[in-house]
Design a protein around this motif. Structure first.
Motif, PDB file in Angstrom:
ATOM      1  N   THR A 152       0.831  -1.208   0.000  1.00 30.01           N
ATOM      2  CA  THR A 152       0.000   0.000   0.000  1.00 30.01           C
ATOM      3  C   THR A 152       0.863   1.255   0.000  1.00 30.01           C
ATOM      4  O   THR A 152       0.565   2.240  -0.692  1.00 30.01           O
ATOM      5  CB  THR A 152      -0.922  -0.006   1.230  1.00 30.01           C
ATOM      6  OG1 THR A 152      -1.665  -1.219   1.251  1.00 30.01           O
ATOM      7  CG2 THR A 152      -1.873   1.166   1.198  1.00 30.01           C
ATOM      8  N   GLN A 153       1.947   1.224   0.748  1.00 23.55           N
ATOM      9  CA  GLN A 153       2.827   2.402   0.819  1.00 23.55           C
ATOM     10  C   GLN A 153       3.456   2.696  -0.535  1.00 23.55           C
ATOM     11  O   GLN A 153       3.518   3.838  -0.973  1.00 23.55           O
ATOM     12  CB  GLN A 153       3.923   2.172   1.866  1.00 23.55           C
ATOM     13  CG  GLN A 153       4.873   3.359   2.039  1.00 23.55           C
ATOM     14  CD  GLN A 153       5.959   3.071   3.056  1.00 23.55           C
ATOM     15  OE1 GLN A 153       5.988   1.996   3.649  1.00 23.55           O
ATOM     16  NE2 GLN A 153       6.828   4.024   3.266  1.00 23.55           N
ATOM     17  N   ALA A 154       3.926   1.647  -1.224  1.00 29.32           N
ATOM     18  CA  ALA A 154       4.523   1.843  -2.539  1.00 29.32           C
ATOM     19  C   ALA A 154       3.493   2.335  -3.542  1.00 29.32           C
ATOM     20  O   ALA A 154       3.787   3.179  -4.405  1.00 29.32           O
ATOM     21  CB  ALA A 154       5.153   0.539  -3.028  1.00 29.32           C
ATOM     22  N   ARG A 155       2.258   1.823  -3.445  1.00 29.86           N
ATOM     23  CA  ARG A 155       1.208   2.281  -4.362  1.00 29.86           C
ATOM     24  C   ARG A 155       0.873   3.751  -4.095  1.00 29.86           C
ATOM     25  O   ARG A 155       0.676   4.518  -5.033  1.00 29.86           O
ATOM     26  CB  ARG A 155      -0.032   1.408  -4.191  1.00 29.86           C
ATOM     27  CG  ARG A 155      -1.129   1.681  -5.208  1.00 29.86           C
ATOM     28  CD  ARG A 155      -2.340   0.812  -4.917  1.00 29.86           C
ATOM     29  NE  ARG A 155      -2.003  -0.610  -5.010  1.00 29.86           N
ATOM     30  CZ  ARG A 155      -2.011  -1.287  -6.165  1.00 29.86           C
ATOM     31  NH1 ARG A 155      -2.318  -0.679  -7.291  1.00 29.86           N
ATOM     32  NH2 ARG A 155      -1.699  -2.564  -6.181  1.00 29.86           N
ATOM     33  N   GLY A 195       8.254  -0.893   0.933  1.00 29.55           N
ATOM     34  CA  GLY A 195       7.655  -2.167   1.282  1.00 29.55           C
ATOM     35  C   GLY A 195       7.772  -3.226   0.216  1.00 29.55           C
ATOM     36  O   GLY A 195       7.393  -4.393   0.448  1.00 29.55           O
ATOM     37  N   CYS A 196       8.303  -2.883  -0.951  1.00 28.45           N
ATOM     38  CA  CYS A 196       8.438  -3.868  -2.036  1.00 28.45           C
ATOM     39  C   CYS A 196       9.489  -4.918  -1.698  1.00 28.45           C
ATOM     40  O   CYS A 196       9.331  -6.101  -2.042  1.00 28.45           O
ATOM     41  CB  CYS A 196       8.795  -3.163  -3.343  1.00 28.45           C
ATOM     42  SG  CYS A 196       7.525  -2.024  -3.945  1.00 28.45           S
ATOM     43  N   ASP A 197      10.563  -4.517  -1.026  1.00 27.76           N
ATOM     44  CA  ASP A 197      11.620  -5.470  -0.686  1.00 27.76           C
ATOM     45  C   ASP A 197      11.087  -6.539   0.270  1.00 27.76           C
ATOM     46  O   ASP A 197      11.328  -7.739   0.071  1.00 27.76           O
ATOM     47  CB  ASP A 197      12.806  -4.735  -0.050  1.00 27.76           C
ATOM     48  CG  ASP A 197      13.348  -3.622  -0.935  1.00 27.76           C
ATOM     49  OD1 ASP A 197      13.029  -3.638  -2.139  1.00 27.76           O
ATOM     50  OD2 ASP A 197      14.083  -2.769  -0.425  1.00 27.76           O
ATOM     51  N   VAL A 232      10.679 -10.703  -0.392  1.00 23.02           N
ATOM     52  CA  VAL A 232      11.259 -11.726   0.488  1.00 23.02           C
ATOM     53  C   VAL A 232      10.170 -12.674   0.985  1.00 23.02           C
ATOM     54  O   VAL A 232      10.355 -13.903   1.042  1.00 23.02           O
ATOM     55  CB  VAL A 232      11.999 -11.046   1.660  1.00 23.02           C
ATOM     56  CG1 VAL A 232      12.409 -12.096   2.701  1.00 23.02           C
ATOM     57  CG2 VAL A 232      13.222 -10.298   1.166  1.00 23.02           C
ATOM     58  N   ARG A 233       9.008 -12.156   1.336  1.00 26.64           N
ATOM     59  CA  ARG A 233       7.909 -13.000   1.842  1.00 26.64           C
ATOM     60  C   ARG A 233       7.438 -14.004   0.786  1.00 26.64           C
ATOM     61  O   ARG A 233       7.230 -15.194   1.084  1.00 26.64           O
ATOM     62  CB  ARG A 233       6.745 -12.109   2.272  1.00 26.64           C
ATOM     63  CG  ARG A 233       5.580 -12.861   2.907  1.00 26.64           C
ATOM     64  CD  ARG A 233       4.362 -11.979   3.019  1.00 26.64           C
ATOM     65  NE  ARG A 233       3.811 -11.637   1.694  1.00 26.64           N
ATOM     66  CZ  ARG A 233       3.019 -12.444   1.002  1.00 26.64           C
ATOM     67  NH1 ARG A 233       2.680 -13.636   1.481  1.00 26.64           N
ATOM     68  NH2 ARG A 233       2.543 -12.064  -0.178  1.00 26.64           N
ATOM     69  N   VAL A 234       7.288 -13.537  -0.431  1.00 23.05           N
ATOM     70  CA  VAL A 234       6.799 -14.417  -1.494  1.00 23.05           C
ATOM     71  C   VAL A 234       7.799 -15.532  -1.767  1.00 23.05           C
ATOM     72  O   VAL A 234       7.418 -16.699  -1.964  1.00 23.05           O
ATOM     73  CB  VAL A 234       6.507 -13.592  -2.766  1.00 23.05           C
ATOM     74  CG1 VAL A 234       6.242 -14.504  -3.942  1.00 23.05           C
ATOM     75  CG2 VAL A 234       5.323 -12.675  -2.536  1.00 23.05           C
ATOM     76  N   VAL A 235       9.093 -15.224  -1.787  1.00 22.53           N
ATOM     77  CA  VAL A 235      10.099 -16.255  -2.075  1.00 22.53           C
ATOM     78  C   VAL A 235      10.173 -17.260  -0.937  1.00 22.53           C
ATOM     79  O   VAL A 235      10.306 -18.473  -1.159  1.00 22.53           O
ATOM     80  CB  VAL A 235      11.466 -15.588  -2.327  1.00 22.53           C
ATOM     81  CG1 VAL A 235      12.569 -16.642  -2.473  1.00 22.53           C
ATOM     82  CG2 VAL A 235      11.431 -14.724  -3.584  1.00 22.53           C
TER      83      VAL A 235
END
Length: 224
Positions: A151-154, A186-188, A192-195
């Motif tokens: 949300t922050q990146a968007r 927050g993209c980083d 990491v969470r998805v991987v």
């Protein structure tokens, strides 16, 4: 009626002579004053002969210091080494061996020693690299289904590519997930969470054996 003076009584005719005469007298007095010298009529006193001891002074010779002695030269110590003792070994050779013609001598085959690979060694490049389930197409489907745009990146309009590094173990599990280059917002953390939550991969293989391999993959965040 004006009184007339005789030419002899007119003194103005001799003013030049009187002027020159006065100048000469003045200059003469000045020169006399500078050149005049006076001397005191003093009586010279006789102090008698002066006793000096110049002739009695001793002629002191210059002290000459001898040069310091040279340092002693250390002669190398020569040690006598006794001659080497020759050791005679008696080798007994037994020639009483029965050799039969039917005896078959097997050929000795020298095989290369197997290469022992460390179980904890992590490779960067192997013969068969690890692959996700379904290949890269299956990996892209997994990302599109599970990756959530922060949300922050968007809100800040941040987009870009996050480069993730991780290790695929010999059983296909994923560990040591990190970021090589991120974009923030927050993209980083989402990458990491998805991987970390990804299903097990097909492990990499070196000479037919599964090994641990370090992988580097890009995950792109783009606003639609």
């Amino acid at each position: 009626m004006e009184a007339k003076k005789t030419p002899k009584a007119d003194l103005t005719k001799k003013t030049g002579m009187f002027l020159n005469l006065g100048l000469m007298i003045s200059v003469g007095l000045v020169l006399f004053a500078f050149e005049y010298k006076s001397y005191d009529d003093g009586v010279l006193q006789d102090f008698g002969p002066i006793d000096d001891d110049f002739e009695e002074l001793l002629d002191i010779p210059i002290t000459e210091q001898p040069p310091p002695p040279p340092p002693p030269v250390e002669q190398p110590e020569i040690k006598e080494i006794p001659d080497e003792v020759e050791i005679e070994e008696k080798i007994e050779v037994n020639f009483d061996v029965d050799v039969q013609e039917e005896t078959v001598i097997k050929e000795v085959v020298i095989e290369e020693a197997p290469v022992v690979e460390k179980a904890e060694e992590i490779f960067d490049v192997v013969e068969n690299m690890p692959t996700p389930p379904g290949g890269m197409e299956g990996w892209n489907k997994y990302l599109s289904k599970n990756l959530k745009y922060p949300t922050q990146a968007r809100r800040m309009g941040i987009e870009g590519t996050v480069y993730v590094v991780f290790v695929v173990n010999t059983d296909g599990s994923i560990q040591d997930v990190g970021i090589l280059r991120g974009v923030g917002g927050g993209c980083d953390e989402e990458a990491v969470r998805v991987v970390k939550n990804a299903p097990a991969w097909e492990p990499g293989r070196q000479r037919g054996r599964p090994v641990r391999v370090k992988m580097r993959l890009p995950i792109r965040f783009k606003l639609s």
